[in-house]
Design a protein around this motif. Structure first.
Motif, PDB file in Angstrom:
ATOM      1  N   TRP A  22       0.999  -1.246   0.100  1.00 21.45           N
ATOM      2  CA  TRP A  22      -0.058   0.153  -0.056  1.00 21.45           C
ATOM      3  C   TRP A  22       0.716   1.374   0.014  1.00 21.45           C
ATOM      4  O   TRP A  22       1.987   1.343   0.153  1.00 21.45           O
ATOM      5  CB  TRP A  22      -0.699  -0.052   1.023  1.00 21.45           C
ATOM      6  CG  TRP A  22      -0.288  -0.257   2.380  1.00 21.45           C
ATOM      7  CD1 TRP A  22       0.723   0.370   3.240  1.00 21.45           C
ATOM      8  CD2 TRP A  22       0.095  -1.481   3.135  1.00 21.45           C
ATOM      9  NE1 TRP A  22       1.308  -0.108   4.243  1.00 21.45           N
ATOM     10  CE2 TRP A  22       1.102  -1.601   4.332  1.00 21.45           C
ATOM     11  CE3 TRP A  22      -0.579  -2.891   2.848  1.00 21.45           C
ATOM     12  CZ2 TRP A  22       1.177  -2.622   4.882  1.00 21.45           C
ATOM     13  CZ3 TRP A  22      -0.184  -3.877   3.494  1.00 21.45           C
ATOM     14  CH2 TRP A  22       0.542  -3.991   4.591  1.00 21.45           C
ATOM     15  N   ASN A  23       0.117   2.501  -0.159  1.00 21.83           N
ATOM     16  CA  ASN A  23       0.827   3.603  -0.113  1.00 21.83           C
ATOM     17  C   ASN A  23       0.090   4.471   0.685  1.00 21.83           C
ATOM     18  O   ASN A  23      -1.137   4.883   0.703  1.00 21.83           O
ATOM     19  CB  ASN A  23       0.548   4.518  -1.454  1.00 21.83           C
ATOM     20  CG  ASN A  23       1.310   5.829  -1.404  1.00 21.83           C
ATOM     21  OD1 ASN A  23       2.316   6.119  -0.659  1.00 21.83           O
ATOM     22  ND2 ASN A  23       0.911   6.736  -2.049  1.00 21.83           N
ATOM     23  N   LEU A  24       0.839   4.446   1.886  1.00 23.73           N
ATOM     24  CA  LEU A  24       0.115   5.128   3.098  1.00 23.73           C
ATOM     25  C   LEU A  24       1.355   6.367   3.813  1.00 23.73           C
ATOM     26  O   LEU A  24       1.990   5.896   4.721  1.00 23.73           O
ATOM     27  CB  LEU A  24      -0.368   4.095   4.324  1.00 23.73           C
ATOM     28  CG  LEU A  24      -1.436   4.559   5.182  1.00 23.73           C
ATOM     29  CD1 LEU A  24      -2.838   5.102   4.563  1.00 23.73           C
ATOM     30  CD2 LEU A  24      -1.738   3.293   5.998  1.00 23.73           C
ATOM     31  N   PRO A  25       1.394   7.597   3.399  1.00 23.73           N
ATOM     32  CA  PRO A  25       2.321   8.408   3.792  1.00 23.73           C
ATOM     33  C   PRO A  25       2.455   8.673   5.225  1.00 23.73           C
ATOM     34  O   PRO A  25       3.248   8.902   5.804  1.00 23.73           O
ATOM     35  CB  PRO A  25       2.126   9.691   2.874  1.00 23.73           C
ATOM     36  CG  PRO A  25       1.266   9.231   1.906  1.00 23.73           C
ATOM     37  CD  PRO A  25       0.547   8.042   2.414  1.00 23.73           C
ATOM     38  N   ASN A  26       1.222   8.580   5.838  1.00 29.79           N
ATOM     39  CA  ASN A  26       1.118   8.670   7.188  1.00 29.79           C
ATOM     40  C   ASN A  26       1.970   7.613   8.102  1.00 29.79           C
ATOM     41  O   ASN A  26       2.382   7.963   9.348  1.00 29.79           O
ATOM     42  CB  ASN A  26      -0.413   9.014   7.710  1.00 29.79           C
ATOM     43  CG  ASN A  26      -0.740  10.297   7.483  1.00 29.79           C
ATOM     44  OD1 ASN A  26      -0.115  11.108   6.798  1.00 29.79           O
ATOM     45  ND2 ASN A  26      -2.125  10.495   7.808  1.00 29.79           N
ATOM     46  N   MET A 146      -7.452   9.875   7.962  1.00 27.12           N
ATOM     47  CA  MET A 146      -7.648   9.629   6.488  1.00 27.12           C
ATOM     48  C   MET A 146      -7.706  10.936   5.864  1.00 27.12           C
ATOM     49  O   MET A 146      -8.278  11.920   6.101  1.00 27.12           O
ATOM     50  CB  MET A 146      -8.796   8.748   6.284  1.00 27.12           C
ATOM     51  CG  MET A 146      -8.706   7.508   6.667  1.00 27.12           C
ATOM     52  SD  MET A 146      -9.975   6.368   6.702  1.00 27.12           S
ATOM     53  CE  MET A 146     -10.158   6.415   4.907  1.00 27.12           C
ATOM     54  N   ASP A 147      -7.187  11.035   4.727  1.00 27.26           N
ATOM     55  CA  ASP A 147      -7.189  12.242   3.666  1.00 27.26           C
ATOM     56  C   ASP A 147      -7.228  11.711   2.213  1.00 27.26           C
ATOM     57  O   ASP A 147      -6.967  10.469   2.030  1.00 27.26           O
ATOM     58  CB  ASP A 147      -6.481  13.686   4.209  1.00 27.26           C
ATOM     59  CG  ASP A 147      -4.755  12.805   4.246  1.00 27.26           C
ATOM     60  OD1 ASP A 147      -4.633  12.091   3.401  1.00 27.26           O
ATOM     61  OD2 ASP A 147      -4.067  13.530   4.804  1.00 27.26           O
ATOM     62  N   GLU A 148      -6.897  12.693   1.368  1.00 28.58           N
ATOM     63  CA  GLU A 148      -6.669  12.205  -0.057  1.00 28.58           C
ATOM     64  C   GLU A 148      -5.353  11.295  -0.183  1.00 28.58           C
ATOM     65  O   GLU A 148      -5.305  10.865  -1.298  1.00 28.58           O
ATOM     66  CB  GLU A 148      -7.063  13.566  -0.937  1.00 28.58           C
ATOM     67  CG  GLU A 148      -5.685  14.398  -1.179  1.00 28.58           C
ATOM     68  CD  GLU A 148      -5.940  15.485   0.194  1.00 28.58           C
ATOM     69  OE1 GLU A 148      -4.811  16.270   0.353  1.00 28.58           O
ATOM     70  OE2 GLU A 148      -6.776  15.392   0.838  1.00 28.58           O
TER      71      GLU A 148
END
Ligand SMILES: NC(=O)c1ccc[n+]([C@@H]2O[C@H](COP(=O)([O-])OP(=O)(O)OC[C@H]3O[C@@H](n4cnc5c(N)ncnc54)[C@H](OP(=O)(O)O)[C@@H]3O)[C@@H](O)[C@H]2O)c1
Length: 162
Positions: A22-26, A146-148
């Motif tokens: 996944w891509n989850l920068p946070n 959660m955000d864009e």
């Protein structure tokens, strides 16, 4: 003290094709906050998954069975976990960051778990090892924002060995 740091999906997947599914920068930021300033211990494949080489501001310790495996000067290569104490201080929090074989190698030594739980099912080829959560207390739980750019629901959980 030994800690595990990882993120898994709802089926315990942690990897696919040599990278994170996944891509989850946070979560990347969380990983950086939790591990910076501490030694990080990883398997050779996880080390090779880093796009920019060793992670900065952390002693990178790579485990491989190949004694000839080439690592940059700043990186420690270990062929087994026995020599780890030569490279870390007794009061260091040593962050074991995977993958599966390396979690397996340290499963009897781990004191703390930093788990990011992602409520989504991804395609994966590498799973987290089973953890006996009865042996740990949940000491912190935080809902992820959660955000864009962070489109999957996730929580940060911290467990301490009882
Ligand atoms: N989601 C997450 O939090 C997370 C965390 C870490 C990794 N990952 C993902 O997981 C995948 C990589 O994990 P992986 O389990 O396939 O590989 P890995 O654990 O990173 O590396 C495996 C390698 O470590 C060495 N090794 C393993 N056990 C050993 C032992 N007992 N003694 C000495 N060396 C040992 C071997 O290296 P040699 O073959 O060189 O001998 C082995 O091939 C990637 O997709 C990565 O992106 C995800």
């Amino acid at each position: 003290m030994i800690s595990f740091v990882w993120a898994e999906d709802e089926n315990h997947n942690i990897g696919v094709d040599g990278h994170i599914p996944w891509n989850l920068p946070n979560d990347m930021k969380h990983f950086k906050d939790v591990t910076t300033g501490h030694p990080i211990v990883m398997g050779r494949k996880t080390f090779e998954s880093f796009p920019n080489g060793p992670l900065p501001k952390r002693l990178n310790i790579v485990i491989s069975r190949n004694p000839e495996y080439q690592v940059p000067d700043s990186v420690v290569l270990l062929n087994d976990k026995g020599k780890l104490s030569q490279y870390v201080k007794p009061d260091d929090e040593v962050m074991v960051i995977g993958g599966a074989g390396i979690f397996e190698l340290f499963k009897d030594d781990v004191d703390r778990l930093y788990l990011t739980k992602i409520s989504h099912a991804f395609t994966g080829d590498t799973k987290m090892i089973p953890i006996d959560y009865d042996k740990f207390d949940l000491i912190e739980k935080k809902e992820g924002i959660m955000d864009e750019k962070n489109i999957y629901p996730y929580t940060f959980e911290t467990y301490q060995k009882i």
